[in-house]
Design a protein around this motif. Structure first.
Motif, PDB file in Angstrom:
ATOM      1  N   TYR A   1       0.834  -1.195   0.000  1.00 38.21           N
ATOM      2  CA  TYR A   1       0.000   0.000   0.000  1.00 38.21           C
ATOM      3  C   TYR A   1       0.872   1.250   0.000  1.00 38.21           C
ATOM      4  CZ  TYR A   1      -3.276   3.537   1.635  1.00 38.21           C
ATOM      5  OH  TYR A   1      -4.017   4.684   1.765  1.00 38.21           O
TER       6      TYR A   1
ATOM      7  N   SER B   1      -5.247  -3.734   1.323  1.00 37.81           N
ATOM      8  CA  SER B   1      -4.418  -4.079   0.168  1.00 37.81           C
ATOM      9  C   SER B   1      -3.276  -5.008   0.554  1.00 37.81           C
ATOM     10  CB  SER B   1      -3.860  -2.807  -0.475  1.00 37.81           C
ATOM     11  OG  SER B   1      -4.902  -2.061  -1.062  1.00 37.81           O
TER      12      SER B   1
ATOM     13  N   THR C   1      -9.233  -3.651  -3.469  1.00 40.78           N
ATOM     14  CA  THR C   1      -7.878  -3.416  -2.981  1.00 40.78           C
ATOM     15  C   THR C   1      -6.980  -3.062  -4.163  1.00 40.78           C
ATOM     16  OG1 THR C   1      -7.375  -5.755  -3.206  1.00 40.78           O
ATOM     17  CG2 THR C   1      -8.158  -5.023  -1.060  1.00 40.78           C
ATOM     18  N   SER C   2      -5.815  -2.520  -3.863  1.00 35.61           N
ATOM     19  CA  SER C   2      -4.844  -2.205  -4.912  1.00 35.61           C
ATOM     20  C   SER C   2      -4.115  -3.474  -5.346  1.00 35.61           C
ATOM     21  CB  SER C   2      -3.815  -1.188  -4.405  1.00 35.61           C
ATOM     22  OG  SER C   2      -4.429   0.050  -4.121  1.00 35.61           O
TER      23      SER C   2
ATOM     24  N   GLN D   1      -9.649   1.725  -4.031  1.00 36.70           N
ATOM     25  CA  GLN D   1      -8.286   1.865  -3.516  1.00 36.70           C
ATOM     26  C   GLN D   1      -7.394   2.480  -4.590  1.00 36.70           C
ATOM     27  OE1 GLN D   1      -6.827   1.678  -0.705  1.00 36.70           O
ATOM     28  NE2 GLN D   1      -7.770   0.163   0.623  1.00 36.70           N
ATOM     29  N   ASP D   2      -6.161   2.778  -4.195  1.00 40.09           N
ATOM     30  CA  ASP D   2      -5.249   3.531  -5.048  1.00 40.09           C
ATOM     31  C   ASP D   2      -4.906   2.788  -6.334  1.00 40.09           C
ATOM     32  OD1 ASP D   2      -5.318   4.756  -2.614  1.00 40.09           O
ATOM     33  OD2 ASP D   2      -3.178   4.583  -2.207  1.00 40.09           O
TER      34      ASP D   2
ATOM     35  N   MET E   1     -10.948  -4.673   1.926  1.00 37.72           N
ATOM     36  CA  MET E   1     -10.424  -3.323   1.728  1.00 37.72           C
ATOM     37  C   MET E   1      -8.955  -3.189   2.093  1.00 37.72           C
ATOM     38  SD  MET E   1     -13.548  -0.872   2.852  1.00 37.72           S
ATOM     39  CE  MET E   1     -15.232  -1.304   2.438  1.00 37.72           C
TER      40      MET E   1
ATOM     41  N   ALA F   1      -9.980   6.725  -2.588  1.00 36.12           N
ATOM     42  CA  ALA F   1      -8.577   6.362  -2.752  1.00 36.12           C
ATOM     43  C   ALA F   1      -7.706   7.611  -2.652  1.00 36.12           C
ATOM     44  CB  ALA F   1      -8.371   5.688  -4.106  1.00 36.12           C
TER      45      ALA F   1
END
Length: 204
Positions: free
Chosen positions: A27, A190, A148-149, A98-99, A188, A57
């Motif tokens: 992350y 990562s 999630t990423s 997420q990112d 959620m 994000a």
């Protein structure tokens, strides 16, 4: 019924897909959580930009671009890090929770929601774009949210669905390399990469 989007073939010479940085292994990329895969020296600038939709994000930075995924709209925006100008926008089929992650050559983002998508009733998966142009390289639709990423490492991308399915794919083509099933799925939180081991927290 959800159909996989048409894949755009990779054209030799169209773009350079050589990574600019080390793997995006956890992350916000590193233990310092700078979320940056930078090229060259740090630049200081001040600007504001509007993106299309609310944000859950945080922003990532790679190759002089700021990458921001919008929650309700699924819009992925690439901004010029120096000026804030919009370089490109792309839309994925569901929320970006997420990112987005990038090695400076490609951008990968998971999508899906926490209601219908987790039960397989709405689209979810991972989409990968060329970082310079925003061109869609591939989309993998999954039965279960990807909130999630992903992890980028070498020639591979690794991610997991809320149903506990872990996928390893080729980063440029999306070709499936391996799948495994966990007893539960990450929702959620990562994953993180340590050497050649991927660590995931699961729920349920």
């Amino acid at each position: 019924d959800w159909l996989a989007p048409r894949r755009l073939p990779l054209v030799k010479g169209r773009a350079n897909f050589t990574p600019l940085s080390d793997p995006w292994g956890q992350y916000r990329r590193t233990a310092s959580h700078d979320a940056r895969a930078a090229q060259g020296t740090k630049r200081t600038s001040s600007w504001r930009a509007n993106v299309r939709g609310p944000l859950r994000a945080t922003a990532s930075s790679a190759g002089g671009r700021i990458l921001i995924g919008s929650h309700d709209t699924g819009v992925l925006t690439a901004l010029d890090a120096a000026t804030g100008a919009t370089l490109w926008r792309a839309v994925v089929p569901n929320w970006i929770h997420q990112d987005a992650v990038s090695d400076g050559a490609i951008v990968a983002v998971g999508f899906g929601d926490n209601e219908r998508s987790r039960s397989g009733m709405a689209p979810s998966g991972v989409a990968v774009f060329g970082a310079g142009s925003g061109v869609l390289l591939w989309t993998a639709l999954e039965h279960g949210s990807v909130m999630t990423s992903p992890i980028l490492s070498g020639d591979e991308i690794v991610y997991a669905t809320s149903k506990g399915i872990v996928r390893r794919r080729d980063r440029l083509t999306g070709r499936l390399i391996e799948s495994i099933r966990l007893e539960a799925g990450p929702v959620m939180g990562s994953p993180a990469l340590s050497s050649n081991t991927v660590v995931m927290g699961v729920d349920g």
